[in-house]
Design an enzyme around this catalytic site. Structure first.
Site, PDB file in Angstrom:
ATOM      1  N   SER A  34      28.912  32.227  11.144  1.00 21.66           N
ATOM      2  CA  SER A  34      28.938  31.330  12.163  1.00 21.66           C
ATOM      3  C   SER A  34      28.292  30.050  11.631  1.00 21.66           C
ATOM      4  O   SER A  34      27.209  30.271  10.739  1.00 21.66           O
ATOM      5  CB  SER A  34      28.513  31.599  13.340  1.00 21.66           C
ATOM      6  OG  SER A  34      27.166  31.997  13.302  1.00 21.66           O
ATOM      7  N   ASP A  63      33.405  31.525  11.182  1.00 17.92           N
ATOM      8  CA  ASP A  63      33.680  31.954  12.695  1.00 17.92           C
ATOM      9  C   ASP A  63      33.358  30.550  13.392  1.00 17.92           C
ATOM     10  O   ASP A  63      32.152  30.050  13.256  1.00 17.92           O
ATOM     11  CB  ASP A  63      32.905  32.857  13.185  1.00 17.92           C
ATOM     12  CG  ASP A  63      32.934  33.509  14.572  1.00 17.92           C
ATOM     13  OD1 ASP A  63      34.236  33.356  14.916  1.00 17.92           O
ATOM     14  OD2 ASP A  63      31.794  34.144  14.972  1.00 17.92           O
ATOM     15  N   HIS A  64      34.197  30.068  14.296  1.00  9.84           N
ATOM     16  CA  HIS A  64      33.912  29.072  15.097  1.00  9.84           C
ATOM     17  C   HIS A  64      33.423  27.549  14.483  1.00  9.84           C
ATOM     18  O   HIS A  64      32.299  27.173  14.734  1.00  9.84           O
ATOM     19  CB  HIS A  64      32.855  29.497  16.371  1.00  9.84           C
ATOM     20  CG  HIS A  64      33.404  30.424  17.263  1.00  9.84           C
ATOM     21  ND1 HIS A  64      34.290  29.952  18.238  1.00  9.84           N
ATOM     22  CD2 HIS A  64      33.130  31.692  17.371  1.00  9.84           C
ATOM     23  CE1 HIS A  64      34.800  31.195  18.821  1.00  9.84           C
ATOM     24  NE2 HIS A  64      33.961  32.112  18.384  1.00  9.84           N
ATOM     25  N   LYS A  97      30.209  40.553  29.954  1.00  6.92           N
ATOM     26  CA  LYS A  97      31.501  39.903  29.910  1.00  6.92           C
ATOM     27  C   LYS A  97      32.320  40.102  31.435  1.00  6.92           C
ATOM     28  O   LYS A  97      32.938  39.351  31.903  1.00  6.92           O
ATOM     29  CB  LYS A  97      32.149  40.725  29.114  1.00  6.92           C
ATOM     30  CG  LYS A  97      31.869  40.460  27.447  1.00  6.92           C
ATOM     31  CD  LYS A  97      32.630  41.096  26.575  1.00  6.92           C
ATOM     32  CE  LYS A  97      31.860  41.385  25.114  1.00  6.92           C
ATOM     33  NZ  LYS A  97      31.665  40.009  24.313  1.00  6.92           N
ATOM     34  N   GLY A 106      35.149  37.799  21.322  1.00  9.65           N
ATOM     35  CA  GLY A 106      34.514  38.562  22.333  1.00  9.65           C
ATOM     36  C   GLY A 106      34.885  39.964  22.454  1.00  9.65           C
ATOM     37  O   GLY A 106      35.061  40.366  23.779  1.00  9.65           O
TER      38      GLY A 106
HETATM   39  P1  13P Z   1      31.228  39.308  21.042  1.00  6.74           P
HETATM   40  O1  13P Z   1      30.067  38.567  21.729  1.00  6.74           O
HETATM   41  O2  13P Z   1      31.942  40.125  22.122  1.00  6.74           O
HETATM   42  O3  13P Z   1      30.887  40.537  19.852  1.00  6.74           O
HETATM   43  O4  13P Z   1      32.125  38.563  20.142  1.00  6.74           O
HETATM   44  C1  13P Z   1      31.894  38.038  18.732  1.00  6.74           C
HETATM   45  C2  13P Z   1      32.988  36.863  18.426  1.00  6.74           C
HETATM   46  O5  13P Z   1      33.765  36.535  19.276  1.00  6.74           O
HETATM   47  C3  13P Z   1      32.870  36.152  17.610  1.00  6.74           C
HETATM   48  O6  13P Z   1      33.524  34.962  17.233  1.00  6.74           O
HETATM   49  O1  G3H Z   2      31.138  33.905  18.735  1.00  3.36           O
HETATM   50  C1  G3H Z   2      29.893  33.615  18.411  1.00  3.36           C
HETATM   51  C2  G3H Z   2      29.263  34.741  17.652  1.00  3.36           C
HETATM   52  O2  G3H Z   2      28.734  35.575  18.110  1.00  3.36           O
HETATM   53  C3  G3H Z   2      28.066  34.084  16.594  1.00  3.36           C
HETATM   54  O3  G3H Z   2      27.179  33.681  17.377  1.00  3.36           O
HETATM   55  O4  G3H Z   2      26.951  31.106  16.910  1.00  3.36           O
HETATM   56  O5  G3H Z   2      24.917  32.827  17.752  1.00  3.36           O
HETATM   57  O6  G3H Z   2      25.697  33.088  15.417  1.00  3.36           O
HETATM   58  P1  G3H Z   2      26.317  32.813  16.879  1.00  3.36           P
HETATM   59 ZN    ZN Z   3      34.274  34.013  18.743  1.00  2.00          ZN
END
Ligand code: 13P
Ligand code: G3H
Ligand code: ZN
Length: 320
Positions: A50, A82-83, A188, A221
């Site tokens: 991330s 990620d994101h 969740k 998630g």
């Molecule tokens: P969790 O918080 O459920 O582990 O999801 C992680 C996630 O979606 C990272 O992009």
């Molecule tokens: O979707 C989020 C991931 O769990 C990454 O989390 O932005 O705290 O690294 P972070």
């Molecule tokens: Zn995510």
């Protein structure tokens, strides 16, 4: 062996009807635990980073740690952003050799989301990188009555099947992260809430009917927040009351419906925390980081072995 392209992992996962675990990494112990677990289970693997992970560990450290893991292992491993929240961040990762990036413009209206994703797709595809987009918001379980006469309402937080088709076609993304009641973190659901798996099926079918084939969907998630680990955390001084994740049975259905990539971060954090708290509680004189990071690494490894074997069913598929 060298990195494996995300596109190749996806093609094999779709063909083999299993899901890839996409595990978030921030440090050496997480990387070692996840890679060792997948190596022992012969599972293909996606490691994801991330923006926060890059800020915490430094992009060069993380990339080099992953390079070390990849060179020491013989399983196929892809590396994913990620994101990603901007074109610039996605471009940095593409230029660094990530095999895929996520551009997350899901907070924007549909047209703007498409425009932002398309810009990343254009650059990524010129540089041999795949792109994940997201449609809908990860707000957790909500009530969606649907439109009058049935069907799903548009413009809400959940992904609408027709809009999913429009989004994928117009943006050119290679995979789609869906919002079906999923959310990040350790809190969740309350009680008996579940993912909207009928909607997931409807999204998959709409994409298929629109000629997009067996299109790869992504479930964010996806942590299950194992209750035995939450109990450990709480037993050893933590406070995670009412922590609850996605039931593993829901993840299994999502896999069968066609979620090709399943994102897991929170469960790794809880496993590490439980192990570290236990050492601190039972051995208050301990101050050698290896004495608590070692058990934490082992706890993550055990968790990942369970996931790839029993939930994602990608174990044994590394060399297909
Ligand atoms: P969790 O918080 O459920 O582990 O999801 C992680 C996630 O979606 C990272 O992009
Ligand atoms: O979707 C989020 C991931 O769990 C990454 O989390 O932005 O705290 O690294 P972070
Ligand atoms: Zn995510």
């Amino acid at each position: 062996m060298p990195l494996t392209h995300t596109r190749d992992l996806f093609a094999k996962a779709l063909n083999g009807k299993y899901a890839l675990g996409a595990f978030n990494v921030n440090n050496m112990e997480l990387i070692q635990a996840i890679v060792e677990a997948c190596e022992e289970e012969k599972a293909p693997l996606m490691l994801q980073i991330s923006k926060g992970a890059r800020q915490y560990a430094n992009p060069v450290y993380l990339k080099k740690l992953i390079e070390a893991a990849v060179s020491l292992s013989n399983i196929p491993i892809a590396i994913h952003l990620d994101h990603g929240d901007s074109f610039e961040l996605c471009k940095e990762c593409i230029d660094e050799g990530f095999t895929s990036v996520m551009i997350d413009a899901s907070h924007e209206p549909l047209e703007k989301n498409i425009e932002i994703c398309k810009k990343v797709v254009d650059y990524a595809h010129q540089h041999n990188c795949s792109v994940e987009g997201e449609l809908g918001m990860l707000v957790g379980a909500q009530h969606d009555d649907g439109e009058e006469g049935g069907g799903y309402s548009k413009g809400g937080c959940y992904t609408h099947p027709d809009e999913a088709v429009q989004f994928v076609k117009a943006s050119g993304v290679d995979s789609l992260a869906v919002a079906i009641g999923n959310s990040h973190g350790a809190y969740k659901f309350k009680g008996e809430q579940h993912l909207d798996l009928d909607r997931l099926k409807a999204i998959k079918k709409a994409l298929m009917d629109a000629g997009l084939g067996d299109y790869p969907l992504v479930l964010h998630g996806a942590s299950s927040v194992p209750q035995h680990l939450v109990a450990e955390v709480n037993k050893y001084g933590g406070k995670m009351p009412d922590a609850q994740g996605v039931p593993e049975a829901d993840i299994e259905v999502a896999r069968r419906v066609g979620c090709t990539k399943v994102n897991i971060d929170t469960d790794l954090r809880i496993a590490m925390t439980a192990a570290i708290r236990k050492v601190f509680a039972e051995s208050p004189k301990e101050f050698d980081p290896r004495k608590y990071l070692g058990p934490a690494r082992q706890a993550v490894k055990d968790l990942v072995r369970h996931k790839v074997k029993n939930v994602l069913c990608c174990a044994g598929h590394a060399f297909d």
